[in-house]
Design a protein around this motif. Structure first.
Motif, PDB file in Angstrom:
ATOM      1  N   LYS A  51       6.783 -11.573   8.855  1.00  0.00           N
ATOM      2  CA  LYS A  51       8.064 -11.038   9.268  1.00  0.00           C
ATOM      3  C   LYS A  51       7.814  -9.451   9.457  1.00  0.00           C
ATOM      4  O   LYS A  51       7.313  -8.837   8.768  1.00  0.00           O
ATOM      5  N   PRO A  52       8.629  -9.175  10.226  1.00  0.00           N
ATOM      6  CA  PRO A  52       9.001  -7.477  10.423  1.00  0.00           C
ATOM      7  C   PRO A  52       9.114  -6.840   9.148  1.00  0.00           C
ATOM      8  O   PRO A  52       9.962  -7.323   8.207  1.00  0.00           O
ATOM      9  N   LYS A  53       8.421  -5.580   8.893  1.00  0.00           N
ATOM     10  CA  LYS A  53       8.408  -4.704   7.666  1.00  0.00           C
ATOM     11  C   LYS A  53       8.759  -3.506   7.778  1.00  0.00           C
ATOM     12  O   LYS A  53       7.969  -2.970   8.427  1.00  0.00           O
ATOM     13  N   LEU A  54       9.727  -3.020   6.992  1.00  0.00           N
ATOM     14  CA  LEU A  54       9.680  -1.425   6.755  1.00  0.00           C
ATOM     15  C   LEU A  54       8.978  -1.130   5.589  1.00  0.00           C
ATOM     16  O   LEU A  54       9.479  -1.831   4.396  1.00  0.00           O
ATOM     17  N   LEU A  55       8.197  -0.159   5.443  1.00  0.00           N
ATOM     18  CA  LEU A  55       7.712   0.307   4.024  1.00  0.00           C
ATOM     19  C   LEU A  55       8.402   1.641   3.751  1.00  0.00           C
ATOM     20  O   LEU A  55       8.240   2.564   4.333  1.00  0.00           O
ATOM     21  N   VAL A  56       8.876   1.608   2.624  1.00  0.00           N
ATOM     22  CA  VAL A  56       9.886   2.820   1.963  1.00  0.00           C
ATOM     23  C   VAL A  56       9.267   3.345   0.673  1.00  0.00           C
ATOM     24  O   VAL A  56       9.054   2.407  -0.365  1.00  0.00           O
ATOM     25  N   LEU A  57       8.650   4.387   0.603  1.00  0.00           N
ATOM     26  CA  LEU A  57       8.042   5.073  -0.496  1.00  0.00           C
ATOM     27  C   LEU A  57       9.204   5.736  -1.217  1.00  0.00           C
ATOM     28  O   LEU A  57       9.525   6.734  -0.819  1.00  0.00           O
ATOM     29  N   ASN A  58       9.427   5.120  -2.271  1.00  0.00           N
ATOM     30  CA  ASN A  58      10.662   5.845  -3.068  1.00  0.00           C
ATOM     31  C   ASN A  58      10.015   6.763  -4.233  1.00  0.00           C
ATOM     32  O   ASN A  58       8.998   6.916  -4.320  1.00  0.00           O
ATOM     33  N   LYS A  59      10.982   7.508  -4.725  1.00  0.00           N
ATOM     34  CA  LYS A  59      10.595   8.503  -5.823  1.00  0.00           C
ATOM     35  C   LYS A  59       9.556   9.570  -5.011  1.00  0.00           C
ATOM     36  O   LYS A  59       8.829  10.156  -5.967  1.00  0.00           O
ATOM     37  N   SER A  60      10.015   9.722  -4.050  1.00  0.00           N
ATOM     38  CA  SER A  60       9.058  10.856  -3.175  1.00  0.00           C
ATOM     39  C   SER A  60       9.170  12.324  -3.828  1.00  0.00           C
ATOM     40  O   SER A  60       8.400  13.054  -3.648  1.00  0.00           O
ATOM     41  N   ASP A  61      10.412  12.379  -4.454  1.00  0.00           N
ATOM     42  CA  ASP A  61      10.638  13.567  -4.916  1.00  0.00           C
ATOM     43  C   ASP A  61       9.913  13.910  -6.399  1.00  0.00           C
ATOM     44  O   ASP A  61       9.630  15.081  -6.787  1.00  0.00           O
ATOM     45  N   LEU A  62       9.275  12.743  -6.913  1.00  0.00           N
ATOM     46  CA  LEU A  62       8.420  13.044  -8.047  1.00  0.00           C
ATOM     47  C   LEU A  62       7.056  12.974  -7.809  1.00  0.00           C
ATOM     48  O   LEU A  62       5.951  13.198  -8.583  1.00  0.00           O
ATOM     49  N   ALA A  63       6.711  12.691  -6.251  1.00  0.00           N
ATOM     50  CA  ALA A  63       5.283  12.739  -5.882  1.00  0.00           C
ATOM     51  C   ALA A  63       4.776  14.043  -5.266  1.00  0.00           C
ATOM     52  O   ALA A  63       5.397  14.984  -4.951  1.00  0.00           O
ATOM     53  N   ASP A  64       3.306  14.369  -5.355  1.00  0.00           N
ATOM     54  CA  ASP A  64       2.618  15.455  -4.575  1.00  0.00           C
ATOM     55  C   ASP A  64       2.799  15.316  -3.229  1.00  0.00           C
ATOM     56  O   ASP A  64       2.414  14.214  -2.526  1.00  0.00           O
ATOM     57  N   GLU A  65       3.592  16.239  -2.542  1.00  0.00           N
ATOM     58  CA  GLU A  65       3.854  16.258  -1.229  1.00  0.00           C
ATOM     59  C   GLU A  65       2.778  15.979  -0.220  1.00  0.00           C
ATOM     60  O   GLU A  65       2.739  15.416   0.844  1.00  0.00           O
ATOM     61  N   ALA A  66       1.615  16.697  -0.491  1.00  0.00           N
ATOM     62  CA  ALA A  66       0.459  16.669   0.380  1.00  0.00           C
ATOM     63  C   ALA A  66       0.031  15.272   0.193  1.00  0.00           C
ATOM     64  O   ALA A  66      -0.574  14.723   1.523  1.00  0.00           O
ATOM     65  N   TRP A  67      -0.202  14.671  -0.907  1.00  0.00           N
ATOM     66  CA  TRP A  67      -0.766  13.245  -0.664  1.00  0.00           C
ATOM     67  C   TRP A  67       0.144  12.244  -0.259  1.00  0.00           C
ATOM     68  O   TRP A  67      -0.305  11.346   0.288  1.00  0.00           O
ATOM     69  N   THR A  68       1.435  12.611  -0.331  1.00  0.00           N
ATOM     70  CA  THR A  68       2.506  11.777   0.334  1.00  0.00           C
ATOM     71  C   THR A  68       2.121  11.688   1.795  1.00  0.00           C
ATOM     72  O   THR A  68       2.125  10.645   2.326  1.00  0.00           O
ATOM     73  N   GLU A  69       1.900  12.872   2.439  1.00  0.00           N
ATOM     74  CA  GLU A  69       1.577  12.898   3.776  1.00  0.00           C
ATOM     75  C   GLU A  69       0.616  12.255   4.303  1.00  0.00           C
ATOM     76  O   GLU A  69       0.655  11.507   5.245  1.00  0.00           O
ATOM     77  N   ARG A  70      -0.389  12.391   3.362  1.00  0.00           N
ATOM     78  CA  ARG A  70      -1.830  11.617   3.553  1.00  0.00           C
ATOM     79  C   ARG A  70      -1.570  10.064   3.725  1.00  0.00           C
ATOM     80  O   ARG A  70      -2.282   9.492   4.345  1.00  0.00           O
ATOM     81  N   TRP A  71      -0.791   9.681   2.502  1.00  0.00           N
ATOM     82  CA  TRP A  71      -0.857   8.432   2.531  1.00  0.00           C
ATOM     83  C   TRP A  71       0.104   7.707   3.525  1.00  0.00           C
ATOM     84  O   TRP A  71      -0.124   6.498   4.165  1.00  0.00           O
ATOM     85  N   LEU A  72       1.077   8.488   3.895  1.00  0.00           N
ATOM     86  CA  LEU A  72       2.150   8.041   5.263  1.00  0.00           C
ATOM     87  C   LEU A  72       1.320   7.864   6.425  1.00  0.00           C
ATOM     88  O   LEU A  72       1.557   7.020   7.059  1.00  0.00           O
ATOM     89  N   GLU A  73       0.241   8.620   6.602  1.00  0.00           N
ATOM     90  CA  GLU A  73      -0.589   8.869   7.753  1.00  0.00           C
ATOM     91  C   GLU A  73      -1.241   7.472   7.838  1.00  0.00           C
ATOM     92  O   GLU A  73      -1.444   6.995   8.872  1.00  0.00           O
ATOM     93  N   ARG A  74      -2.093   7.055   6.756  1.00  0.00           N
ATOM     94  CA  ARG A  74      -2.684   6.003   6.510  1.00  0.00           C
ATOM     95  C   ARG A  74      -1.827   4.564   6.529  1.00  0.00           C
ATOM     96  O   ARG A  74      -2.228   3.535   7.397  1.00  0.00           O
ATOM     97  N   LEU A  75      -0.785   4.492   5.828  1.00  0.00           N
ATOM     98  CA  LEU A  75       0.074   3.391   5.840  1.00  0.00           C
ATOM     99  C   LEU A  75       0.633   3.137   7.166  1.00  0.00           C
ATOM    100  O   LEU A  75       1.072   2.170   7.333  1.00  0.00           O
ATOM    101  N   GLY A  76       1.194   4.253   7.855  1.00  0.00           N
ATOM    102  CA  GLY A  76       1.765   4.105   9.014  1.00  0.00           C
ATOM    103  C   GLY A  76       0.910   3.307  10.091  1.00  0.00           C
ATOM    104  O   GLY A  76       1.699   3.138  11.168  1.00  0.00           O
ATOM    105  N   GLN A  77      -0.211   3.316   9.940  1.00  0.00           N
ATOM    106  CA  GLN A  77      -1.148   2.676  11.101  1.00  0.00           C
ATOM    107  C   GLN A  77      -0.842   1.366  10.973  1.00  0.00           C
ATOM    108  O   GLN A  77      -1.094   0.433  12.034  1.00  0.00           O
TER     109      GLN A  77
END
Length: 274
Positions: A51-77
Motif C-alpha cells: 500500500k502507498p504510505k506517507l510517514l508523518v512524525l508527529n509531536k515534532s515540537d517536542l523532539a530534538d530538531e537535530a535528531w529529527t533531521e537525521r531520522w528524516l534523512e534515514r526514513l525518507g529513503q
C-alpha cells in the motif's frame, strides 16, 4: 523492567485493520518524532504490504530538531516522511498535497481505463496516544474526531471527509504483541503510549532519570539540589509532594515528572538514536 501489553481490544483492532485495508488506497502512518523508530509498529509493515504510505512524525515540537533531521534523512529513503505538530498545526498542511501526489500515478491509470474519479481513501494508523485524532481535527478544521490525553480514547473507526478529493479513516491505536527490544517498551511507556496503569511508574521514572542524565542532563537541573544522582525524593521536594512524617510521595513525584517530561517542560528530547 519488562513491558508487554497486548490487550483484547488490540487484537480486535488488528483484525479490523486487516479487514479495512482493502477499502483504502493509501495509508498515513503516524509516528512520534521523539521515537522515530520505536513508535513505528513493525506489524504494520507486514500488514500494509505494498500500500502507498506517507510517514508523518508527529509531536515534532517536542523532539530534538537535530535528531529529527537525521531520522528524516534515514526514513525518507523508504518513502515520503516529514514532521508535523498536530497540536500547533505546524506541517499539517503538507499532508493532503503529498497524499495526492503519492496517488497521482494510480489515479491517472484509472482515468486512462475510463474509471470514474472518486475521492482518495486513506487510513490513518499508529500506536496509541500518537495524536491521530488531533491530526484529523487539524485537517478538517474542527474537532470531528474524539480526542483525549490517554491511550485508547479513540475506540471505533470513522470516515472523515477532508475535502472533495480526500477521505480519511481514523482507526484505534495499535500496539504489537511483543517488544523485541525491552528498551523500546520503556520508551513508549515514558512518552505515554502505554497506559500508566500497566507499568510501575516509580521504576520507570528511575530509568528515565538515568536516561536523561546520560543524554540530556540539563533537563533535570530544575530538580537538582546538589551533586550526585537525582532521586524521586528530589523531584518530590521540588514539586511539593510532602506527606505526613516529613516523607515525600514518590509515586506522585513520578507522575508529575512524567507529566512535565511528556509536555516538553524539560526540553526537547529524542529517545531513539543510531
Amino acid at each position: 523492567m519488562s513491558i508487554q501489553w497486548f490487550p483484547g481490544h488490540m487484537a480486535k483492532a488488528k483484525r479490523l485493520l486487516l479487514e479495512q485495508l482493502r477499502w483504502v488506497d493509501a495509508v498515513i502512518e503516524l509516528g512520534d518524532a521523539r521515537l522515530p523508530e520505536s513508535s513505528l509498529n513493525p506489524m504494520l509493515r507486514e500488514l500494509l504490504a505494498d500500500k502507498p504510505k506517507l510517514l508523518v512524525l508527529n509531536k515534532s515540537d517536542l523532539a530534538d530538531e537535530a535528531w529529527t533531521e537525521r531520522w528524516l534523512e534515514r526514513l525518507g529513503q523508504e518513502g515520503p516522511a516529514f514532521p508535523v505538530s498536530a497540536t500547533s498545526g505546524s506541517g499539517v498542511g503538507r499532508i493532503v498535497p503529498r497524499l495526492e501526489s503519492l496517488m497521482r500515478g494510480k489515479q491517472e491509470q484509472l482515468a486512462a481505463r475510463g474509471v470514474r474519479a472518486r475521492p482518495i481513501r486513506a487510513m490513518v494508523v499508529g500506536i496509541p496516544n500518537i495524536g491521530k485524532s488531533s491530526l484529523i481535527n487539524q485537517l478538517t478544521g474542527g474537532a470531528r474526531a474524539k480526542t483525549g490525553n490517554k491511550p485508547g480514547v479513540t475506540r471505533g473507526n470513522q470516515w472523515i471527509r477532508i475535502n472533495p478529493r480526500v477521505e480519511l479513516l481514523d482507526t484505534p491505536g495499535l500496539l504489537w504483541p511483543k517488544f523485541d527490544d525491552p528498551e523500546a517498551g520503556r520508551k513508549l511507556a515514558a512518552v505515554g503510549s502505554i497506559k500508566d496503569e500497566v507499568v510501575d511508574s516509580e521504576e520507570l521514572a528511575l530509568w528515565l532519570i538515568k536516561w536523561l542524565e546520560e543524554h540530556y542532563p540539563s533537563a533535570l537541573e530544575r530538580y537538582r539540589r546538589g551533586p550526585g544522582e537525582i532521586t524521586l525524593e528530589d523531584i518530590g521536594r521540588a514539586r511539593g509532594c510532602l506527606v505526613q512524617g516529613g516523607r515525600f510521595d514518590t509515586l506522585k513525584a513520578a507522575q508529575i515528572f512524567f507529566k512535565e517530561f511528556r509536555a516538553g517542560t524539560l526540553g526537547k528530547v529524542t529517545m531513539d538514536r543510531f
